[in-house]
Design a protein around this motif. Structure first.
Motif, mmCIF file in Angstrom:
data_model
loop_
_atom_site.group_PDB
_atom_site.id
_atom_site.type_symbol
_atom_site.label_atom_id
_atom_site.label_comp_id
_atom_site.label_asym_id
_atom_site.label_seq_id
_atom_site.Cartn_x
_atom_site.Cartn_y
_atom_site.Cartn_z
ATOM 1 N N LEU A 132 0.831 -1.204 0.000
ATOM 2 C CA LEU A 132 0.000 0.000 0.000
ATOM 3 C C LEU A 132 0.866 1.255 0.000
ATOM 4 C CD1 LEU A 132 -2.761 -1.027 2.588
ATOM 5 C CD2 LEU A 132 -2.877 -1.100 0.086
ATOM 6 N N GLY A 133 2.038 1.151 0.601
ATOM 7 C CA GLY A 133 2.932 2.294 0.629
ATOM 8 C C GLY A 133 3.802 2.387 -0.599
ATOM 9 N N SER A 134 4.375 1.245 -0.992
ATOM 10 C CA SER A 134 5.286 1.237 -2.144
ATOM 11 C C SER A 134 5.467 -0.183 -2.650
ATOM 12 C CB SER A 134 6.646 1.820 -1.735
ATOM 13 O OG SER A 134 7.631 1.538 -2.706
ATOM 14 N N LEU A 135 5.300 -0.375 -3.952
ATOM 15 C CA LEU A 135 5.541 -1.691 -4.531
ATOM 16 C C LEU A 135 7.013 -2.057 -4.450
ATOM 17 C CD1 LEU A 135 3.230 -1.939 -7.681
ATOM 18 C CD2 LEU A 135 3.167 -3.345 -5.611
ATOM 19 N N VAL A 136 7.879 -1.032 -4.453
ATOM 20 C CA VAL A 136 9.317 -1.269 -4.322
ATOM 21 C C VAL A 136 9.614 -1.896 -2.961
ATOM 22 C CG1 VAL A 136 11.582 -0.183 -4.191
ATOM 23 C CG2 VAL A 136 9.932 0.598 -5.898
ATOM 24 N N ALA A 137 8.984 -1.357 -1.907
ATOM 25 C CA ALA A 137 9.175 -1.898 -0.565
ATOM 26 C C ALA A 137 8.627 -3.318 -0.476
ATOM 27 C CB ALA A 137 8.480 -1.001 0.463
ATOM 28 N N PHE A 138 7.489 -3.543 -1.122
ATOM 29 C CA PHE A 138 6.895 -4.880 -1.109
ATOM 30 C C PHE A 138 7.802 -5.884 -1.819
ATOM 31 C CE2 PHE A 138 4.287 -8.025 -3.436
ATOM 32 C CZ PHE A 138 3.796 -8.737 -2.349
ATOM 33 N N GLN A 139 8.347 -5.492 -2.965
ATOM 34 C CA GLN A 139 9.237 -6.384 -3.707
ATOM 35 C C GLN A 139 10.488 -6.700 -2.905
ATOM 36 O OE1 GLN A 139 9.594 -4.051 -7.250
ATOM 37 N NE2 GLN A 139 7.662 -4.766 -8.116
ATOM 38 N N ALA A 140 10.973 -5.734 -2.138
ATOM 39 C CA ALA A 140 12.123 -5.983 -1.271
ATOM 40 C C ALA A 140 11.768 -6.992 -0.192
ATOM 41 C CB ALA A 140 12.577 -4.676 -0.623
ATOM 42 N N MET A 141 10.556 -6.875 0.334
ATOM 43 C CA MET A 141 10.101 -7.797 1.376
ATOM 44 C C MET A 141 10.051 -9.231 0.849
ATOM 45 S SD MET A 141 8.812 -7.803 4.571
ATOM 46 C CE MET A 141 8.069 -6.201 4.861
ATOM 47 N N VAL A 142 9.444 -9.411 -0.308
ATOM 48 C CA VAL A 142 9.278 -10.772 -0.822
ATOM 49 C C VAL A 142 10.549 -11.321 -1.462
ATOM 50 C CG1 VAL A 142 6.799 -10.469 -1.153
ATOM 51 C CG2 VAL A 142 8.349 -10.014 -3.056
ATOM 52 N N SER A 143 11.555 -10.463 -1.671
ATOM 53 C CA SER A 143 12.822 -10.963 -2.202
ATOM 54 C C SER A 143 13.452 -11.964 -1.238
ATOM 55 C CB SER A 143 13.794 -9.810 -2.474
ATOM 56 O OG SER A 143 14.176 -9.179 -1.264
ATOM 57 N N ILE A 144 13.079 -11.844 0.038
ATOM 58 C CA ILE A 144 13.573 -12.792 1.039
ATOM 59 C C ILE A 144 13.079 -14.194 0.718
ATOM 60 C CG2 ILE A 144 13.592 -13.346 3.513
ATOM 61 C CD1 ILE A 144 13.136 -10.397 4.081
ATOM 62 N N ALA A 145 11.972 -14.278 -0.056
ATOM 63 C CA ALA A 145 11.412 -15.578 -0.412
ATOM 64 C C ALA A 145 12.428 -16.425 -1.172
ATOM 65 C CB ALA A 145 10.146 -15.401 -1.259
ATOM 66 N N THR A 146 13.238 -15.794 -1.997
ATOM 67 C CA THR A 146 14.233 -16.548 -2.761
ATOM 68 C C THR A 146 15.569 -16.631 -2.024
ATOM 69 O OG1 THR A 146 13.218 -15.897 -4.859
ATOM 70 C CG2 THR A 146 15.459 -16.729 -4.951
ATOM 71 N N ILE A 147 16.172 -15.485 -1.746
ATOM 72 C CA ILE A 147 17.504 -15.472 -1.149
ATOM 73 C C ILE A 147 17.470 -15.977 0.288
ATOM 74 C CG2 ILE A 147 19.517 -14.081 -0.597
ATOM 75 C CD1 ILE A 147 18.959 -14.490 -3.583
ATOM 76 N N GLY A 148 16.494 -15.520 1.065
ATOM 77 C CA GLY A 148 16.416 -15.949 2.460
ATOM 78 C C GLY A 148 16.237 -17.446 2.595
ATOM 79 N N LEU A 149 15.329 -18.006 1.773
ATOM 80 C CA LEU A 149 15.114 -19.446 1.823
ATOM 81 C C LEU A 149 16.351 -20.221 1.412
ATOM 82 C CD1 LEU A 149 11.552 -20.458 0.558
ATOM 83 C CD2 LEU A 149 12.569 -20.801 2.798
ATOM 84 N N TYR A 150 17.008 -19.776 0.351
ATOM 85 C CA TYR A 150 18.177 -20.523 -0.115
ATOM 86 C C TYR A 150 19.356 -20.430 0.845
ATOM 87 C CZ TYR A 150 16.663 -22.697 -4.385
ATOM 88 O OH TYR A 150 16.053 -23.549 -5.264
ATOM 89 N N ILE A 151 19.449 -19.323 1.559
ATOM 90 C CA ILE A 151 20.480 -19.250 2.599
ATOM 91 C C ILE A 151 20.184 -20.291 3.677
ATOM 92 C CG2 ILE A 151 21.367 -17.824 4.498
ATOM 93 C CD1 ILE A 151 21.102 -15.403 2.627
ATOM 94 N N ALA A 152 18.902 -20.410 4.037
ATOM 95 C CA ALA A 152 18.504 -21.422 5.026
ATOM 96 C C ALA A 152 18.747 -22.828 4.494
ATOM 97 C CB ALA A 152 17.029 -21.244 5.392
ATOM 98 N N TYR A 153 18.567 -23.035 3.192
ATOM 99 C CA TYR A 153 18.845 -24.348 2.589
ATOM 100 C C TYR A 153 20.341 -24.667 2.655
ATOM 101 C CZ TYR A 153 14.195 -24.145 0.309
ATOM 102 O OH TYR A 153 12.860 -24.069 0.034
ATOM 103 N N ALA A 154 21.159 -23.632 2.405
ATOM 104 C CA ALA A 154 22.601 -23.856 2.270
ATOM 105 C C ALA A 154 23.318 -24.046 3.600
ATOM 106 C CB ALA A 154 23.235 -22.691 1.507
ATOM 107 N N LEU A 155 22.826 -23.428 4.661
ATOM 108 C CA LEU A 155 23.553 -23.481 5.940
ATOM 109 C C LEU A 155 23.749 -24.910 6.453
ATOM 110 C CD1 LEU A 155 22.165 -20.324 7.788
ATOM 111 C CD2 LEU A 155 24.517 -20.724 7.020
#
Length: 514
Positions: free
Chosen positions: A412-435
């Motif tokens: 609602l505030g910014s699609l840029v902020a939202f896209q940053a939030m959901v970017s964790i879906a890829t990188i954050g998950l894969y970091i958890a996979y790799a550890l």
């Protein structure tokens, strides 16, 4: 890979004053120090179905097809999928081997604790767990938000399209759709696991059949289509994002493929509800990735053969408002039959697949939250790991839905902020996979005790390939996606992931380590 069965495939335990036979997964869970609280009722097919439904090629490819077309076009789509698929299989094999040894709902964070050694176990477990659970919440957020966006596109096309006076939903309507979808998903996930098992298998069948229907139907209906030369050799550099390097463009085009091929850790999180989990959990991980790679490539080929004008598909002024696959479907039927209704029906097939994807994602989220709180790693842990009379972690289910809604409010505030939030879906998950894989090939290289499924002498090699691939994509997907760099074009992925890293490390030193 190696499958082995020991003499303790079945063990007898005392329950309610009588003997009952439990499978190997139940026995192994007891050995790991946990009691059986969830109903162990899932077959290998059901376990596979949850991961396959979360990967959902119809979800990932459809929602990010624009990205693939923008960054490289057909070449990035067709070959990028195979590259990402190969390395994802490597990650999957490494995770499956560890899952066989430690089949618990906690999955990744528990693996890290066991593999990092006594000194590092608490910190490794804490970091892995929070990257995993926040990444999962981000996946649910992005999946259900993408469904809300697709519903708005379907309404737009059903009312005449952008150029025909169609209804364009506001951001508030989209967030309302998102809230309604999450409410339905949380309600469904409150049902007994036997019901979810049936719905999960239905979802897997829908995804497979949906892919084959669309990949065959759409190119056949389209009056104009692409040549094989275009599909397999055309590289789109007309992207209007200020990037001229072909290699750079291709790398950014990989995002669609890698985003789609996530979520298969669901098979690990469902192991405490899966029969013979030390075998069937790993099978669920590997089969969900392998089948997704195959059917996903077929879907990409089928849709790309219907592509003729990339700039027109990406234009926000087309009937679908710039939603490429929606425009392909709509125009294919409209050009042949004079009406785009058939294309809208095809979008409905995808919408159902995305709905199933979000449903399975909540299932996986809740099991992770249940296990993490069972080990006392979340605020108010005692509350979140309670199970109801159906042996479902009901509080964790509704927590996951609520957090996914809160994360979407950033749109609602910014699609840029939202896209940053959901970017964790890829990188954050894969970091958890790799550890845990990293700990398996380093600190636990000599001490790791494999389960019935193992990679034998290739375990360390495949593990290193997996770790290096995750390190590579973590860097690549943090690169700028457009030039010149402004507040609207900056890639906020490193900011979001870095913020999560700072929060988890700070909370560890301030309180969790005590």
């Amino acid at each position: 890979m190696v499958y082995e069965r020991g003499e303790n495939n079945q063990s007898r335990v005392q329950e309610s004053g009588r003997d009952s036979v439990t499978d190997s997964g139940h026995a192994r869970l007891n050995e790991l120090g946990y009691k059986q609280e969830l109903k162990r009722d899932l077959s290998v097919l059901s376990n596979f179905a949850f991961s396959f439904s979360i990967i959902s090629v119809l979800t990932g490819v459809t929602t990010l097809y624009n990205t693939g077309l923008t960054y490289g076009g057909p070449v990035s789509l067709v070959y990028g999928w195979l590259i990402a698929g190969f390395f994802t299989m490597s990650v999957g094999f490494s995770m499956a081997e560890i899952c066989s040894s430690y089949p618990t709902s906690g999955g990744l964070y528990y693996w890290s604790a066991k593999l990092a050694g006594p000194s590092w176990a608490p910190f490794a477990s804490w970091m892995t767990g929070w990257f995993n659970i926040v990444g999962q919440w981000a996946v649910t957020t992005s999946v259900d938000f993408s469904l809300a966006q697709l519903i708005s596109v379907i309404i737009l096309l059903s009312t005449g399209g952008k150029n025909g006076g169609g209804y364009e939903a506001s951001k508030y309507v989209v967030i309302a759709f998102h809230a309604g979808i999450l409410l339905l998903h949380a309600t469904i996930n409150s049902l007994p696991i036997s019901w979810l098992s049936f719905i999960g298998q239905l979802a897997a069948a829908w995804n497979i059949l949906g892919v084959f229907v669309l990949m065959i139907l759409v190119p056949l209906v389209a009056t104009e289509g692409a040549s094989a030369e275009f599909v397999f050799t055309h590289f789109n550099t007309d992207n209007e994002v200020g990037i001229g390097s072909s290699l750079y463009i291709f790398v950014l085009g990989l995002l669609m493929s890698q985003y789609t091929l996530t979520g298969y850790d669901a098979s690990a999180h469902m192991t405490e509800e899966t029969k013979d989990a030390d075998i069937n959990g790993p099978k669920g991980i590997i089969s969900s990735i392998g089948i997704s790679v195959i059917v996903g490539w077929g879907y990409i080929l089928g849709i790309t053969f219907a592509v003729t004008d990339i700039p027109k598909l990406l234009s926000p002024e087309n009937d679908a408002g710039g939603y490429a696959i929606a425009e392909i479907f709509y125009q294919a039927f409209k050009s042949r039959y004079g009406s785009g209704v058939g294309g809208i029906v095809c979008l409905g097939i995808i919408a159902v697949a995305i709905f199933f994807c979000g449903m399975s994602s909540i299932t996986s989220n809740s099991r992770m939250a249940y296990a993490f709180s069972r080990d006392g790693a979340m605020p108010f842990s005692e509350f979140w790991h309670k199970v109801n009379k159906y042996e479902v972690p009901i509080n964790a289910v509704w927590l996951s839905a609520f957090i996914a809604f809160c994360m979407a409010l950033t749109s609602l505030g910014s699609l840029v902020a939202f896209q940053a939030m959901v970017s964790i879906a890829t990188i954050g998950l894969y970091i958890a996979y790799a550890l845990p894989i990293f700990f398996r090939v380093t600190l636990a290289r000599k001490s790791f005790s494999p389960g019935p499924f193992n990679l034998g002498k290739y375990g360390v090699l495949i593990g290193w390939i997996s770790v290096l691939w995750v390190a590579t994509i973590s860097i690549l997907f943090s690169l700028p996606v457009a030039y010149p760099i402004t507040d609207q074009t900056l890639n906020y992925t490193p900011v979001a992931v870095g913020g999560l890293l700072i929060l988890t490390v700070s909370s560890w030193f301030l309180s969790a380590r005590h």
